[in-house]
Design a protein around this motif. Structure first.
Motif, PDB file in Angstrom:
ATOM      1  N   GLU A   2       0.828  -1.197   0.000  1.00  0.00           N
ATOM      2  CA  GLU A   2       0.000   0.000   0.000  1.00  0.00           C
ATOM      3  C   GLU A   2       0.865   1.252   0.000  1.00  0.00           C
ATOM      4  OE1 GLU A   2      -3.011   0.220   2.988  1.00  0.00           O
ATOM      5  OE2 GLU A   2      -3.354  -1.925   2.911  1.00  0.00           O
ATOM      6  N   SER A   3       0.308   2.337  -0.534  1.00  0.00           N
ATOM      7  CA  SER A   3       1.036   3.594  -0.459  1.00  0.00           C
ATOM      8  C   SER A   3       0.852   4.183   0.935  1.00  0.00           C
ATOM      9  CB  SER A   3       0.547   4.560  -1.536  1.00  0.00           C
ATOM     10  OG  SER A   3      -0.801   4.890  -1.307  1.00  0.00           O
ATOM     11  N   LYS A   4       1.837   4.904   1.403  1.00  0.00           N
ATOM     12  CA  LYS A   4       1.826   5.533   2.726  1.00  0.00           C
ATOM     13  C   LYS A   4       1.628   7.032   2.534  1.00  0.00           C
ATOM     14  CE  LYS A   4       3.299   6.063   7.112  1.00  0.00           C
ATOM     15  NZ  LYS A   4       2.490   5.867   8.233  1.00  0.00           N
ATOM     16  N   VAL A   5       0.683   7.607   3.271  1.00  0.00           N
ATOM     17  CA  VAL A   5       0.383   9.033   3.165  1.00  0.00           C
ATOM     18  C   VAL A   5       0.668   9.700   4.504  1.00  0.00           C
ATOM     19  CG1 VAL A   5      -1.448  10.735   2.814  1.00  0.00           C
ATOM     20  CG2 VAL A   5      -1.378   8.677   1.404  1.00  0.00           C
ATOM     21  N   TYR A   6       1.289  10.851   4.447  1.00  0.00           N
ATOM     22  CA  TYR A   6       1.463  11.671   5.636  1.00  0.00           C
ATOM     23  C   TYR A   6       1.458  13.134   5.220  1.00  0.00           C
ATOM     24  CZ  TYR A   6       6.454  12.113   4.402  1.00  0.00           C
ATOM     25  OH  TYR A   6       7.636  12.376   3.755  1.00  0.00           O
ATOM     26  N   TYR A   7       1.413  14.021   6.213  1.00  0.00           N
ATOM     27  CA  TYR A   7       1.400  15.460   5.954  1.00  0.00           C
ATOM     28  C   TYR A   7       2.665  16.080   6.518  1.00  0.00           C
ATOM     29  CZ  TYR A   7      -3.332  14.862   4.419  1.00  0.00           C
ATOM     30  OH  TYR A   7      -4.430  14.448   3.703  1.00  0.00           O
ATOM     31  N   ALA A   8       3.225  17.035   5.793  1.00  0.00           N
ATOM     32  CA  ALA A   8       4.442  17.713   6.220  1.00  0.00           C
ATOM     33  C   ALA A   8       4.257  19.216   6.056  1.00  0.00           C
ATOM     34  CB  ALA A   8       5.637  17.249   5.392  1.00  0.00           C
ATOM     35  N   MET A   9       4.812  19.949   7.015  1.00  0.00           N
ATOM     36  CA  MET A   9       4.800  21.402   6.969  1.00  0.00           C
ATOM     37  C   MET A   9       6.245  21.860   6.859  1.00  0.00           C
ATOM     38  SD  MET A   9       3.012  24.040   9.676  1.00  0.00           S
ATOM     39  CE  MET A   9       1.363  23.470   9.248  1.00  0.00           C
ATOM     40  N   SER A  10       6.531  22.626   5.826  1.00  0.00           N
ATOM     41  CA  SER A  10       7.895  23.098   5.591  1.00  0.00           C
ATOM     42  C   SER A  10       7.967  24.602   5.847  1.00  0.00           C
ATOM     43  CB  SER A  10       8.331  22.790   4.163  1.00  0.00           C
ATOM     44  OG  SER A  10       7.526  23.508   3.253  1.00  0.00           O
ATOM     45  N   PHE A  11       9.197  25.084   6.052  1.00  0.00           N
ATOM     46  CA  PHE A  11       9.413  26.468   6.434  1.00  0.00           C
ATOM     47  C   PHE A  11      10.585  27.048   5.655  1.00  0.00           C
ATOM     48  CE2 PHE A  11       7.464  24.122   9.781  1.00  0.00           C
ATOM     49  CZ  PHE A  11       6.445  24.943  10.206  1.00  0.00           C
ATOM     50  N   TYR A  12      10.728  28.360   5.730  1.00  0.00           N
ATOM     51  CA  TYR A  12      11.805  29.043   5.027  1.00  0.00           C
ATOM     52  C   TYR A  12      13.034  29.255   5.890  1.00  0.00           C
ATOM     53  CZ  TYR A  12       8.530  29.606   1.272  1.00  0.00           C
ATOM     54  OH  TYR A  12       7.655  29.336   0.261  1.00  0.00           O
ATOM     55  N   ASN A  13      12.881  29.048   7.217  1.00  0.00           N
ATOM     56  CA  ASN A  13      14.054  29.124   8.091  1.00  0.00           C
ATOM     57  C   ASN A  13      13.835  28.266   9.335  1.00  0.00           C
ATOM     58  OD1 ASN A  13      12.993  30.812  10.335  1.00  0.00           O
ATOM     59  ND2 ASN A  13      12.805  32.356   8.716  1.00  0.00           N
ATOM     60  N   THR A  14      14.914  27.926  10.001  1.00  0.00           N
ATOM     61  CA  THR A  14      14.873  27.018  11.144  1.00  0.00           C
ATOM     62  C   THR A  14      14.151  27.640  12.337  1.00  0.00           C
ATOM     63  OG1 THR A  14      16.940  26.034  10.394  1.00  0.00           O
ATOM     64  CG2 THR A  14      16.311  25.600  12.667  1.00  0.00           C
ATOM     65  N   THR A  15      14.290  28.937  12.533  1.00  0.00           N
ATOM     66  CA  THR A  15      13.620  29.600  13.646  1.00  0.00           C
ATOM     67  C   THR A  15      12.109  29.422  13.554  1.00  0.00           C
ATOM     68  OG1 THR A  15      15.388  31.235  13.812  1.00  0.00           O
ATOM     69  CG2 THR A  15      13.279  31.820  14.820  1.00  0.00           C
ATOM     70  N   ASP A  16      11.540  29.620  12.368  1.00  0.00           N
ATOM     71  CA  ASP A  16      10.092  29.434  12.180  1.00  0.00           C
ATOM     72  C   ASP A  16       9.695  27.986  12.435  1.00  0.00           C
ATOM     73  OD1 ASP A  16       9.862  32.111  11.557  1.00  0.00           O
ATOM     74  OD2 ASP A  16       9.724  31.784   9.389  1.00  0.00           O
ATOM     75  N   THR A  17      10.538  27.052  12.033  1.00  0.00           N
ATOM     76  CA  THR A  17      10.251  25.634  12.256  1.00  0.00           C
ATOM     77  C   THR A  17      10.152  25.349  13.748  1.00  0.00           C
ATOM     78  OG1 THR A  17      11.500  25.062  10.260  1.00  0.00           O
ATOM     79  CG2 THR A  17      11.018  23.275  11.801  1.00  0.00           C
ATOM     80  N   MET A  18      11.134  25.798  14.507  1.00  0.00           N
ATOM     81  CA  MET A  18      11.187  25.494  15.931  1.00  0.00           C
ATOM     82  C   MET A  18      10.052  26.189  16.703  1.00  0.00           C
ATOM     83  SD  MET A  18      13.514  23.462  15.412  1.00  0.00           S
ATOM     84  CE  MET A  18      13.766  22.751  17.011  1.00  0.00           C
ATOM     85  N   GLN A  19       9.722  27.415  16.332  1.00  0.00           N
ATOM     86  CA  GLN A  19       8.623  28.118  17.005  1.00  0.00           C
ATOM     87  C   GLN A  19       7.281  27.445  16.709  1.00  0.00           C
ATOM     88  OE1 GLN A  19       9.067  32.204  15.749  1.00  0.00           O
ATOM     89  NE2 GLN A  19      10.653  32.609  17.269  1.00  0.00           N
ATOM     90  N   THR A  20       7.086  27.020  15.475  1.00  0.00           N
ATOM     91  CA  THR A  20       5.839  26.369  15.099  1.00  0.00           C
ATOM     92  C   THR A  20       5.759  24.973  15.706  1.00  0.00           C
ATOM     93  OG1 THR A  20       5.845  27.640  13.042  1.00  0.00           O
ATOM     94  CG2 THR A  20       4.342  25.771  13.154  1.00  0.00           C
ATOM     95  N   GLU A  21       6.898  24.302  15.841  1.00  0.00           N
ATOM     96  CA  GLU A  21       6.918  22.977  16.466  1.00  0.00           C
ATOM     97  C   GLU A  21       6.318  23.039  17.863  1.00  0.00           C
ATOM     98  OE1 GLU A  21      10.066  19.557  17.940  1.00  0.00           O
ATOM     99  OE2 GLU A  21      10.736  21.629  17.731  1.00  0.00           O
ATOM    100  N   LYS A  22       6.687  24.026  18.650  1.00  0.00           N
ATOM    101  CA  LYS A  22       6.165  24.161  20.014  1.00  0.00           C
ATOM    102  C   LYS A  22       4.642  24.247  20.011  1.00  0.00           C
ATOM    103  CE  LYS A  22      10.270  26.466  21.791  1.00  0.00           C
ATOM    104  NZ  LYS A  22      10.825  27.713  22.316  1.00  0.00           N
ATOM    105  N   LYS A  23       4.094  25.027  19.096  1.00  0.00           N
ATOM    106  CA  LYS A  23       2.639  25.176  19.010  1.00  0.00           C
ATOM    107  C   LYS A  23       1.980  23.895  18.528  1.00  0.00           C
ATOM    108  CE  LYS A  23       3.170  30.055  17.834  1.00  0.00           C
ATOM    109  NZ  LYS A  23       3.025  31.025  16.752  1.00  0.00           N
ATOM    110  N   ALA A  24       2.588  23.247  17.547  1.00  0.00           N
ATOM    111  CA  ALA A  24       2.009  22.035  16.966  1.00  0.00           C
ATOM    112  C   ALA A  24       1.968  20.894  17.979  1.00  0.00           C
ATOM    113  CB  ALA A  24       2.792  21.617  15.726  1.00  0.00           C
ATOM    114  N   LYS A  25       2.998  20.793  18.827  1.00  0.00           N
ATOM    115  CA  LYS A  25       3.050  19.729  19.840  1.00  0.00           C
ATOM    116  C   LYS A  25       1.883  19.801  20.817  1.00  0.00           C
ATOM    117  CE  LYS A  25       7.924  18.577  20.212  1.00  0.00           C
ATOM    118  NZ  LYS A  25       9.122  18.635  21.067  1.00  0.00           N
TER     119      LYS A  25
END
Length: 91
Positions: A2-25
């Motif tokens: 079977e094919s595996k599906v998941y969702y990913a959110m990408s960012f333009y810089n690491t700072t935005d990734t880490m700040q959004t990670e806290k909210k997403a968790k």
């Protein structure tokens, strides 16, 4: 196989990734991962959502104030990922 599906959110810089990670968790089961090659961005990190609630992920993306992309990633039987853009906010 079977094919595996998941969702990913990408960012333009690491700072935005880490700040959004806290909210997403607070709302989702997530993991930080290398940005899939099927997605073109400036940052090498992405958030992987471990569920399939596309509408919830889209609502979360819309609430964020940083440039980002939300993608549906399908791993094909041949092992190649196929990315479908759900939402993109340019810088």
């Amino acid at each position: 196989m079977e094919s595996k599906v998941y969702y990913a959110m990408s960012f333009y810089n690491t700072t935005d990734t880490m700040q959004t990670e806290k909210k997403a968790k607070e709302q989702f089961e997530i993991h930080i991962m290398p940005t899939p090659r099927a997605i073109s961005t400036s940052c090498g990190l992405a958030i992987r959502f471990e569920g399939v609630d596309e509408q919830a992920y889209l609502q979360f993306a819309l609430q964020q104030q940083v440039p980002l992309g939300l993608y549906r990633i399908e791993m094909k039987e041949d092992g190649e990922p196929k990315a479908e853009s759900i939402f993109v906010r340019e810088p």
